[in-house]
Design a protein around this motif. Structure first.
Motif, short mmCIF file in Angstrom:
data_model
loop_
_atom_site.label_atom_id
_atom_site.label_comp_id
_atom_site.label_asym_id
_atom_site.label_seq_id
_atom_site.Cartn_x
_atom_site.Cartn_y
_atom_site.Cartn_z
N LEU A 23 19.31 -13.39 63.05
CA LEU A 23 19.17 -14.87 62.79
C LEU A 23 18.13 -15.59 63.43
O LEU A 23 17.59 -16.70 62.63
CB LEU A 23 20.66 -15.35 63.02
N LEU A 39 21.65 -21.67 60.26
CA LEU A 39 21.43 -20.22 60.79
C LEU A 39 21.08 -19.93 62.22
O LEU A 39 21.55 -18.93 62.99
CB LEU A 39 20.45 -19.37 59.98
N ASN A 89 16.90 -9.51 57.14
CA ASN A 89 17.21 -10.78 56.69
C ASN A 89 16.79 -11.01 54.98
O ASN A 89 17.63 -11.52 54.28
CB ASN A 89 16.45 -11.91 57.15
N THR A 95 20.65 -12.73 53.65
CA THR A 95 21.06 -12.96 55.07
C THR A 95 22.47 -13.66 54.73
O THR A 95 23.15 -13.40 55.53
CB THR A 95 20.01 -14.32 55.08
N GLN A 99 25.98 -12.09 56.42
CA GLN A 99 26.61 -13.01 57.46
C GLN A 99 28.17 -12.91 56.65
O GLN A 99 28.87 -12.80 57.75
CB GLN A 99 25.82 -14.28 57.38
N SER A 139 29.38 -19.49 55.53
CA SER A 139 28.93 -18.29 54.54
C SER A 139 29.37 -17.99 53.32
O SER A 139 29.02 -17.89 52.52
CB SER A 139 28.93 -16.70 55.50
#
Ligand SMILES: [Zn+2]
Lengths: 250, 165
Positions: A23, A39, A89, A95, A99, A139
């Motif tokens: 991240l 993030l 990512n 991403t 997460q 998320s």
């Protein structure tokens, strides 16, 4: 017992370390200012948690081991994180899905760890839960917003879930150290989290009008130190300063 | 969780003079991060607890406490403790007022906090004009402990200190 406990702590810590490192790559590169800040804040939380675990493991190890030795001076096969957290990512969908899939597990895991017989691990878990609740909320909200968003965002989210779902099974496979620690009343019984995980993730995925893919083959290995090709790049970046200038300090 | 905090009288004032480096108006005593302060054989032993695990202010706070105590003639030892975990409930009434005066909305109770952060209810008061007609811009603000809000009446953007329980 001590060896297994150290291994157990490193396994937990490495998940947070590697995801935090991933991240942090987005610092200054997020798709918008707000998500960039979010993030990197999550990254900071994870790295903070990692420090607590490493400080504890370093103390158990003795011989003047420091948290930095554990973070920066192990070899690839000594890192015990699950494969999920080392995945790149990619686009924002990847991403967020990575997460989301980790946060759901992380929260269930910490809720159990909080009640474990090791008071230091229980304290770190109690502290971390408060932060991870915010991560999971963040998320989940994005999964819903993008899944149930435009045609394009929906499609990108579905691709991300299809790509990453195969890494989730590993989160629940017990390593020898985890099994040994579970017997001591310290380690979490990962199998017992599986049903709740499935239910919570499905609920949000459904609300997002997305689908969990049918999967016959699962990826695993990271928790045993057998990583994907991604890991070398992460470590090259992360360890560079310590390798180039041994014992350097900020 | 309620936790009793022992603070040696002779140290109280010195500790109160140390502030959070990221919120300079807020004393660390009002923030509730000092969990114990006692004198043992002339050495001040101070326990502090982090607000968030990754809070970069903690190292600075530790150093600032040391130098403040040194200036008053005390050697000190700082210990970081994790349990019980810090909660925004430990911010004192004075601390809340100081936050508001500085332009940061003080944390609401857990239910209102959740409603505000999910955008379900407009309950966070603008620190500029007092209106409750505010919206969340970002769940994460300039630091992990804050969210970013904006007032829809006076248009002022401001930080909201998130409830942590
Ligand atoms: Zn206003």
């Amino acid at each position: 017992m001590k060896e297994n406990l150290i291994k157990y702590i490193l396994g937990i810590a490495d998940n947070s370390l590697i995801l935090g490192q991933r991240l942090s790559e987005l610092c200054g590169h997020g798709p918008s200012l707000e998500t960039d800040i979010a993030l990197t804040n999550i990254s900071l939380d994870l790295l903070g948690q990692t420090r607590s675990y490493f400080q504890y493991a370093a103390k158990l190890k003795g011989e003047n081991t420091t948290e930095d030795d554990l973070a920066f001076l192990r070899k690839e096969r000594q890192y015990l994180n699950a494969l999920l957290v080392e995945q790149p990512n990619g686009d924002f969908a990847h991403t967020i899905v990575r997460q989301f899939l980790f946060d759901g597990f992380h929260l269930l895991f910490l809720e159990q760890l909080r009640t474990c017989a090791d008071t230091q691990l229980a304290a770190i878990a109690e502290k971390s839960i408060k932060e991870v609740k915010y991560h999971f909320r963040f998320s989940s909200e994005w999964v819903k917003r993008l899944g149930d968003g435009t045609e394009e965002s929906h499609e990108k989210m579905q691709v991300a879930i299809n790509d990453l779902w195969i890494f989730t099974n590993e989160l629940f496979l017990m390593t020898d150290a985890e099994t040994a620690m579970h017997r001591e009343g310290i380690g979490v019984d990962l199998e017992s989290l599986r049903a709740d995980y499935q239910e919570q993730i499905s609920e949000i995925v459904e609300e997002a009008t997305l689908q969990i893919p049918e999967t016959k083959y699962w990826q695993k290995g990271g928790k045993q130190g057998i990583h994907s090709e991604q890991m070398g790049y992460i470590l090259a970046d992360m360890q560079y300063m310590q390798r180039a200038y041994p014992n350097m300090q900020w | 969780m309620e936790a009793t905090v022992f603070i040696e009288d002779s140290l109280r004032k010195i500790l109160a003079s140390v502030s959070d480096p990221e919120i300079p108006v807020l004393s660390i005593m009002d923030m509730g991060v000092v969990r114990e302060a006692k004198l043992e054989n002339g050495i001040a032993k101070i326990k502090i607890t982090p607000t968030y695990s990754g809070c970069p202010a903690m190292d600075v706070i530790g150093d600032d406490i040391k130098s403040a105590l040194k200036n008053e003639g005390f050697d000190s030892k700082i210990e970081l403790v994790l349990s019980p975990a810090w909660t925004t409930d430990w911010i004192t009434e004075k601390g809340r007022k100081d936050l508001e005066a500085y332009g940061i909305a003080a944390p609401l109770d857990a239910d209102s906090d959740k409603a505000a952060l999910l955008g379900n209810k407009r309950v966070v008061k603008c620190t500029n004009c007092g209106s409750q007609n505010t919206k969340m811009v970002s769940q994460f603000g300039s630091t992990a402990c804050k969210a970013l809000f904006q007032c829809e009446d006076c248009l002022e953007p401001f930080d909201y200190f998130k409830c942590l329980k």
